[in-house]
Design an enzyme around this catalytic site. Structure first.
Site, PDB file in Angstrom:
ATOM      1  N   ALA A  81       0.822  -1.207   0.000  1.00  0.00           N
ATOM      2  CA  ALA A  81       0.000   0.000   0.000  1.00  0.00           C
ATOM      3  C   ALA A  81       0.861   1.265   0.000  1.00  0.00           C
ATOM      4  O   ALA A  81       1.894   1.331   0.668  1.00  0.00           O
ATOM      5  CB  ALA A  81      -0.925  -0.002   1.218  1.00  0.00           C
ATOM      6  N   THR A  82       0.391   2.265  -0.716  1.00  0.00           N
ATOM      7  CA  THR A  82       1.100   3.540  -0.798  1.00  0.00           C
ATOM      8  C   THR A  82       1.353   4.160   0.580  1.00  0.00           C
ATOM      9  O   THR A  82       2.472   4.623   0.841  1.00  0.00           O
ATOM     10  CB  THR A  82       0.345   4.519  -1.715  1.00  0.00           C
ATOM     11  OG1 THR A  82       0.195   3.912  -3.003  1.00  0.00           O
ATOM     12  CG2 THR A  82       1.088   5.835  -1.859  1.00  0.00           C
ATOM     13  N   MET A 125       4.378   2.609   2.059  1.00  0.00           N
ATOM     14  CA  MET A 125       5.620   3.050   1.422  1.00  0.00           C
ATOM     15  C   MET A 125       6.019   4.423   1.947  1.00  0.00           C
ATOM     16  O   MET A 125       7.191   4.672   2.245  1.00  0.00           O
ATOM     17  CB  MET A 125       5.459   3.088  -0.099  1.00  0.00           C
ATOM     18  CG  MET A 125       6.733   3.508  -0.829  1.00  0.00           C
ATOM     19  SD  MET A 125       6.538   3.607  -2.612  1.00  0.00           S
ATOM     20  CE  MET A 125       5.508   5.059  -2.752  1.00  0.00           C
ATOM     21  N   GLU A 150       9.289   8.080   5.388  1.00  0.00           N
ATOM     22  CA  GLU A 150       9.369   8.973   6.545  1.00  0.00           C
ATOM     23  C   GLU A 150      10.337   8.432   7.594  1.00  0.00           C
ATOM     24  O   GLU A 150      11.089   9.199   8.210  1.00  0.00           O
ATOM     25  CB  GLU A 150       7.988   9.180   7.157  1.00  0.00           C
ATOM     26  CG  GLU A 150       7.097  10.077   6.325  1.00  0.00           C
ATOM     27  CD  GLU A 150       5.958  10.670   7.133  1.00  0.00           C
ATOM     28  OE1 GLU A 150       6.223  11.213   8.225  1.00  0.00           O
ATOM     29  OE2 GLU A 150       4.817  10.600   6.659  1.00  0.00           O
ATOM     30  N   HIS A 177       3.967   6.596  -6.482  1.00  0.00           N
ATOM     31  CA  HIS A 177       4.122   5.141  -6.330  1.00  0.00           C
ATOM     32  C   HIS A 177       4.245   4.583  -7.743  1.00  0.00           C
ATOM     33  O   HIS A 177       3.302   4.653  -8.527  1.00  0.00           O
ATOM     34  CB  HIS A 177       2.911   4.566  -5.595  1.00  0.00           C
ATOM     35  CG  HIS A 177       3.181   3.235  -4.986  1.00  0.00           C
ATOM     36  ND1 HIS A 177       2.457   2.780  -3.908  1.00  0.00           N
ATOM     37  CD2 HIS A 177       4.074   2.261  -5.274  1.00  0.00           C
ATOM     38  CE1 HIS A 177       2.895   1.576  -3.569  1.00  0.00           C
ATOM     39  NE2 HIS A 177       3.870   1.243  -4.384  1.00  0.00           N
ATOM     40  N   ARG A 196      10.206  17.657   6.958  1.00  0.00           N
ATOM     41  CA  ARG A 196      10.020  17.419   8.393  1.00  0.00           C
ATOM     42  C   ARG A 196      10.370  18.698   9.153  1.00  0.00           C
ATOM     43  O   ARG A 196      11.149  19.521   8.670  1.00  0.00           O
ATOM     44  CB  ARG A 196      10.895  16.266   8.888  1.00  0.00           C
ATOM     45  CG  ARG A 196      10.537  14.938   8.235  1.00  0.00           C
ATOM     46  CD  ARG A 196      11.251  13.751   8.858  1.00  0.00           C
ATOM     47  NE  ARG A 196      10.620  13.320  10.096  1.00  0.00           N
ATOM     48  CZ  ARG A 196       9.481  12.612  10.147  1.00  0.00           C
ATOM     49  NH1 ARG A 196       8.842  12.279   9.058  1.00  0.00           N
ATOM     50  NH2 ARG A 196       8.994  12.243  11.308  1.00  0.00           N
TER      51      ARG A 196
END
Length: 132
Positions: free
Chosen positions: A35-36, A39, A44, A70, A114
């Site tokens: 799932a995206t 990923m 992160e 993706h 971030r």
């Protein structure tokens, strides 16, 4: 926060489990592929690993932006390796180039941002928010 050098790189590796698949994590009508959001989680974590040694006691860094594509599907059982490289630092804000690949090919890439936060200050803000 210590000075974070441009080019600092972090890696995060994970084996794709059943709970990481789109048809388990999001909706049963989706195919059984990585799932995206999972990923993005790996990317992160790679970004956090890139700057972890530059954070001082009582600091962390939270995600504030992602721009990810993706590119290829990955089935259960494969290993995904995400890499993040610091491209810019402006005060407490840090930008990264991120990518992910499985054993065969690149499966995603993009950018991530971030912000370094003081955990005590953040905790105080959260407690004020929860009393409302």
């Amino acid at each position: 926060m210590l000075d974070i050098p441009i080019g600092a790189t972090g890696i995060y590796t994970q084996k794709v489990m059943g709970s990481d698949l789109a048809n388990q994590f999001k909706d049963i009508t989706l195919p059984p592929v990585y799932a995206t959001p999972m990923m993005i989680r790996a990317m992160e974590n790679a970004a956090l690993n890139a700057i972890r040694e530059f954070l001082e006691r009582g600091e962390s860094a939270v995600g504030t932006a992602v721009d990810i594509r993706h590119l290829a599907a990955t089935p259960v059982g494969h290993q995904v390796t995400a890499t993040a490289t610091v491209t810019k630092v402006d005060g407490r804000r840090i930008w990264f180039d991120v990518s992910a690949r499985d054993e065969t090919e690149e499966i995603g890439r993009g950018t991530h941002e971030r912000m370094v936060v003081d955990l005590k200050r953040l905790g105080n803000r959260l407690s004020q928010k929860s009393t409302k």
